[in-house]
Design a protein around this motif. Structure first.
Motif, mmCIF file in Angstrom:
data_model
loop_
_atom_site.group_PDB
_atom_site.id
_atom_site.type_symbol
_atom_site.label_atom_id
_atom_site.label_comp_id
_atom_site.label_asym_id
_atom_site.label_seq_id
_atom_site.Cartn_x
_atom_site.Cartn_y
_atom_site.Cartn_z
ATOM 1 N N PRO A 1 -0.111 14.496 11.688
ATOM 2 C CA PRO A 1 1.045 13.592 11.788
ATOM 3 C C PRO A 1 0.584 12.155 12.045
ATOM 4 C CG PRO A 1 1.367 15.545 13.135
ATOM 5 C CD PRO A 1 -0.056 15.573 12.663
ATOM 6 N N LEU A 2 1.217 11.219 11.361
ATOM 7 C CA LEU A 2 0.853 9.811 11.488
ATOM 8 C C LEU A 2 2.051 8.994 11.953
ATOM 9 C CD1 LEU A 2 -1.097 9.358 8.117
ATOM 10 C CD2 LEU A 2 -2.062 9.766 10.381
ATOM 11 N N THR A 3 1.765 7.941 12.682
ATOM 12 C CA THR A 3 2.784 6.965 13.051
ATOM 13 C C THR A 3 2.692 5.811 12.052
ATOM 14 O OG1 THR A 3 1.334 5.681 14.481
ATOM 15 C CG2 THR A 3 2.520 7.551 15.495
ATOM 16 N N VAL B 1 7.116 1.225 5.092
ATOM 17 C CA VAL B 1 7.029 2.672 4.903
ATOM 18 C C VAL B 1 8.381 3.164 4.391
ATOM 19 C CG1 VAL B 1 5.212 3.022 6.614
ATOM 20 C CG2 VAL B 1 7.587 3.183 7.307
ATOM 21 N N PRO B 2 8.375 4.216 3.588
ATOM 22 C CA PRO B 2 9.642 4.697 3.019
ATOM 23 C C PRO B 2 10.503 5.390 4.073
ATOM 24 C CG PRO B 2 7.870 6.198 2.470
ATOM 25 C CD PRO B 2 7.237 5.015 3.162
ATOM 26 N N PRO C 1 5.863 4.306 -3.610
ATOM 27 C CA PRO C 1 5.934 2.983 -4.236
ATOM 28 C C PRO C 1 6.536 1.981 -3.259
ATOM 29 C CG PRO C 1 7.676 4.393 -5.075
ATOM 30 C CD PRO C 1 6.860 5.229 -4.120
ATOM 31 N N ASP C 2 6.107 0.738 -3.353
ATOM 32 C CA ASP C 2 6.640 -0.314 -2.497
ATOM 33 C C ASP C 2 8.063 -0.624 -2.961
ATOM 34 O OD1 ASP C 2 7.334 -2.861 -1.375
ATOM 35 O OD2 ASP C 2 5.207 -3.227 -1.029
ATOM 36 N N PRO C 3 9.056 -0.499 -2.061
ATOM 37 C CA PRO C 3 10.434 -0.761 -2.481
ATOM 38 C C PRO C 3 10.726 -2.236 -2.743
ATOM 39 C CG PRO C 3 10.361 -0.310 -0.131
ATOM 40 C CD PRO C 3 8.969 -0.099 -0.669
ATOM 41 N N GLY D 1 5.633 -2.310 -8.905
ATOM 42 C CA GLY D 1 4.277 -2.043 -9.352
ATOM 43 C C GLY D 1 3.261 -1.838 -8.245
ATOM 44 N N ARG D 2 3.628 -2.105 -7.001
ATOM 45 C CA ARG D 2 2.686 -1.873 -5.912
ATOM 46 C C ARG D 2 3.021 -0.540 -5.253
ATOM 47 N NH1 ARG D 2 1.812 -6.627 -2.207
ATOM 48 N NH2 ARG D 2 4.008 -6.334 -1.744
ATOM 49 N N GLY D 3 1.983 0.159 -4.802
ATOM 50 C CA GLY D 3 2.180 1.432 -4.124
ATOM 51 C C GLY D 3 1.098 1.646 -3.081
#
Length: 163
Positions: free
Chosen positions: A3-5, A26-27, A44-46, A50-52
């Protein structure tokens, strides 16, 4: 995956600039992530088309890379190099990542074709249902293969930066 924060995720990126880390979002699905069943975490970056972002564990340590999709699309079906899922051409894109360390500062990068929505984790699990006589082990091999290919891509980004 462990698990990550959100702070863990931000600290994991090996090829991100300070500006990129500041803009990283973060999504919404992050808070619902079932970490025990994730091989890697990608989204993907909202805000920036094109960035993810891709985070995978390397020797138990989360390692993240920022990826960018090339402009333009393909008109024919294409194979994602990570999950090996055939997709319509507009759903696969060439993603590149700046190499970590000095190599990235010099402009070196690596690239591969990925699912445009970075949904490889789900796509490999949602692929065609088991055929009569197909064993669950073959699905598990696809999942394991995807994880191994994601780890290999991240290793190419990290390169000699660990040394």
């Amino acid at each position: 995956m462990q698990p990550l924060t959100e702070d863990d995720v931000r600290a994991a990126f090996v090829n991100a600039t300070a500006d990129e880390l500041e803009r990283l979002v973060v999504p919404m699905s992050f808070v619902l992530a079932d970490w025990d069943h994730l091989d890697f975490f990608a989204w993907p970056d909202p805000r920036t088309r094109g960035r993810g972002y891709l985070v995978v564990e390397r020797d138990g340590v989360p390692t993240g890379v920022v990826v960018r999709a090339a402009d333009g699309g393909r008109s024919r079906a294409a194979l994602c190099n990570l999950c090996h899922t055939m997709q319509p051409g507009n759903q696969v894109a060439l993603f590149t990542a700046r190499r970590a360390g000095d190599a990235g500062i010099r402009g070196d990068g690596v690239g591969t074709y990925m699912c445009a929505d970075l949904g490889c984790h789900e796509n490999v699990r949602l692929a065609a249902p088991l055929a009569p006589g197909e064993l669950r082990a073959s699905v598990d091999r696809r999942i394991d293969g995807t994880r191994q290919r994601v780890e290999a891509f991240v290793e190419r980004v990290v390169g000699d930066a660990d040394a």
